[in-house]
Design an enzyme around this catalytic site. Sequence first.
Site, PDB file in Angstrom:
ATOM      1  N   GLU A  87      27.996 -42.623 -52.859  1.00 16.22           N
ATOM      2  CA  GLU A  87      26.946 -43.447 -52.763  1.00 16.22           C
ATOM      3  C   GLU A  87      25.785 -42.734 -52.021  1.00 16.22           C
ATOM      4  O   GLU A  87      24.537 -43.127 -52.360  1.00 16.22           O
ATOM      5  CB  GLU A  87      27.393 -44.803 -51.709  1.00 16.22           C
ATOM      6  CG  GLU A  87      28.395 -45.771 -52.269  1.00 16.22           C
ATOM      7  CD  GLU A  87      27.640 -46.357 -53.728  1.00 16.22           C
ATOM      8  OE1 GLU A  87      26.284 -46.672 -53.248  1.00 16.22           O
ATOM      9  OE2 GLU A  87      28.322 -46.708 -54.577  1.00 16.22           O
ATOM     10  N   LYS A  90      24.109 -40.794 -54.588  1.00 17.48           N
ATOM     11  CA  LYS A  90      23.063 -41.536 -55.437  1.00 17.48           C
ATOM     12  C   LYS A  90      22.009 -41.783 -54.717  1.00 17.48           C
ATOM     13  O   LYS A  90      20.723 -41.872 -55.453  1.00 17.48           O
ATOM     14  CB  LYS A  90      23.716 -42.818 -56.018  1.00 17.48           C
ATOM     15  CG  LYS A  90      24.918 -42.490 -56.779  1.00 17.48           C
ATOM     16  CD  LYS A  90      25.661 -43.844 -57.663  1.00 17.48           C
ATOM     17  CE  LYS A  90      26.425 -44.675 -56.519  1.00 17.48           C
ATOM     18  NZ  LYS A  90      26.934 -45.889 -57.552  1.00 17.48           N
ATOM     19  N   HIS A 142      36.900 -47.428 -45.925  1.00 22.26           N
ATOM     20  CA  HIS A 142      36.818 -47.601 -47.293  1.00 22.26           C
ATOM     21  C   HIS A 142      37.512 -46.774 -48.266  1.00 22.26           C
ATOM     22  O   HIS A 142      38.418 -46.978 -48.882  1.00 22.26           O
ATOM     23  CB  HIS A 142      35.474 -47.772 -47.648  1.00 22.26           C
ATOM     24  CG  HIS A 142      35.093 -48.112 -49.205  1.00 22.26           C
ATOM     25  ND1 HIS A 142      35.312 -47.370 -50.118  1.00 22.26           N
ATOM     26  CD2 HIS A 142      34.878 -49.488 -49.751  1.00 22.26           C
ATOM     27  CE1 HIS A 142      35.117 -47.978 -51.376  1.00 22.26           C
ATOM     28  NE2 HIS A 142      34.786 -49.228 -50.931  1.00 22.26           N
ATOM     29  N   GLU A 173      40.726 -46.984 -50.423  1.00 19.72           N
ATOM     30  CA  GLU A 173      40.508 -46.221 -51.637  1.00 19.72           C
ATOM     31  C   GLU A 173      40.604 -44.879 -51.518  1.00 19.72           C
ATOM     32  O   GLU A 173      39.970 -44.160 -52.501  1.00 19.72           O
ATOM     33  CB  GLU A 173      39.067 -46.732 -52.297  1.00 19.72           C
ATOM     34  CG  GLU A 173      39.171 -48.079 -52.830  1.00 19.72           C
ATOM     35  CD  GLU A 173      37.762 -48.506 -53.555  1.00 19.72           C
ATOM     36  OE1 GLU A 173      37.079 -47.775 -53.891  1.00 19.72           O
ATOM     37  OE2 GLU A 173      37.625 -49.850 -53.474  1.00 19.72           O
ATOM     38  N   LEU A 198      31.026 -50.465 -41.733  1.00 22.67           N
ATOM     39  CA  LEU A 198      29.495 -50.782 -40.978  1.00 22.67           C
ATOM     40  C   LEU A 198      29.605 -52.405 -40.873  1.00 22.67           C
ATOM     41  O   LEU A 198      29.429 -52.884 -39.891  1.00 22.67           O
ATOM     42  CB  LEU A 198      28.520 -50.279 -41.796  1.00 22.67           C
ATOM     43  CG  LEU A 198      27.136 -50.957 -41.234  1.00 22.67           C
ATOM     44  CD1 LEU A 198      26.649 -50.169 -40.097  1.00 22.67           C
ATOM     45  CD2 LEU A 198      25.916 -50.888 -42.454  1.00 22.67           C
ATOM     46  N   VAL A 199      30.096 -53.197 -41.776  1.00 18.57           N
ATOM     47  CA  VAL A 199      30.317 -54.582 -41.884  1.00 18.57           C
ATOM     48  C   VAL A 199      31.836 -54.882 -42.029  1.00 18.57           C
ATOM     49  O   VAL A 199      32.571 -54.343 -42.771  1.00 18.57           O
ATOM     50  CB  VAL A 199      29.411 -55.109 -42.921  1.00 18.57           C
ATOM     51  CG1 VAL A 199      27.939 -54.669 -42.787  1.00 18.57           C
ATOM     52  CG2 VAL A 199      29.738 -54.597 -44.435  1.00 18.57           C
ATOM     53  N   HIS A 203      36.102 -56.252 -48.025  1.00 14.43           N
ATOM     54  CA  HIS A 203      37.114 -55.548 -47.583  1.00 14.43           C
ATOM     55  C   HIS A 203      38.195 -55.910 -46.484  1.00 14.43           C
ATOM     56  O   HIS A 203      39.281 -56.133 -46.513  1.00 14.43           O
ATOM     57  CB  HIS A 203      36.697 -54.186 -47.652  1.00 14.43           C
ATOM     58  CG  HIS A 203      36.650 -53.349 -48.984  1.00 14.43           C
ATOM     59  ND1 HIS A 203      37.475 -53.303 -49.967  1.00 14.43           N
ATOM     60  CD2 HIS A 203      35.444 -52.645 -49.659  1.00 14.43           C
ATOM     61  CE1 HIS A 203      36.914 -52.455 -51.113  1.00 14.43           C
ATOM     62  NE2 HIS A 203      35.704 -52.477 -50.832  1.00 14.43           N
TER      63      HIS A 203
END
Length: 266
Positions: A87, A90, A142, A173, A198-199, A203
């Site tokens: 991420e 990108k 994550h 993951e 972060l949040v 998930h």
Amino acid sequence: MEQALVVTSFGTSVPKARSSIDAVEEALRKAAPGYTFVRAFTSPTIRRILAERSEEVLSLTEALEELCREGADQVVVQPTHLLYGYEYDKLKAEAESFSGRFERLTVGKPLLAGVQDILRLAEELAKAHPQKEGEAVIYMGHGTEHFANAAYPALQTALHLSGRDDIYIGTVEGWPGLKDILRQLKKPCQIQLLPLMLVAGDHARKDMAVDWKDALEKAGHPVQCAFTGLGELGWVQEMYRERLLEVIGPLREGHVTTGRALAPTG
């Protein structure tokens, strides 16, 4: 307008989780007085969901296009990403496509950009959870197939080397996963389960509070879940603030060579 700050997050569609992003954005906004603040979310799915709720959030490309039109010349893109990864790659490539369109365009680092950041995070997590007999803490991150996933086992190692073998780091993951943690839990204990994100979004409310909680309880461990995203923690906000000051400090002091090339940090 000359200077602008684009705080760029993956985003969340969970209203209760939004406070984590808001808190980090506010900390960064205060750290950059005089900068025009712009919010950007990188997830097209989340932006679409929010648009269906009548909330328009710009993509990074849209934010930079708007700043071009408004005549900004010095732009800082500060991600709220936890670590380097796909991420972040990108996001950086998206920013690089604007190379030459601003006098200065800088991309800041993620939260965990080096060894000292991992050690600091381990120290803060340990302070937040005093060691108690018969209890353990599990943080769910994550995870990614990107090499940057190594930050998670590095964080686990930092905790264990500091004597905190009651705090475990797992990922949805990536590696280590829940099965790796279950193998380390030798006897039943009270588990506190929290998101290392972060949040505390989808998930946290599905993978963590349903799948992970069920698996741990089936293994004989009572579980209590918490839904506090990292962004709500003051010391995490301070780490992001320091990330931003690494960029705008030199800009304020005039230690920037003018030119039209993109200058990412890290």
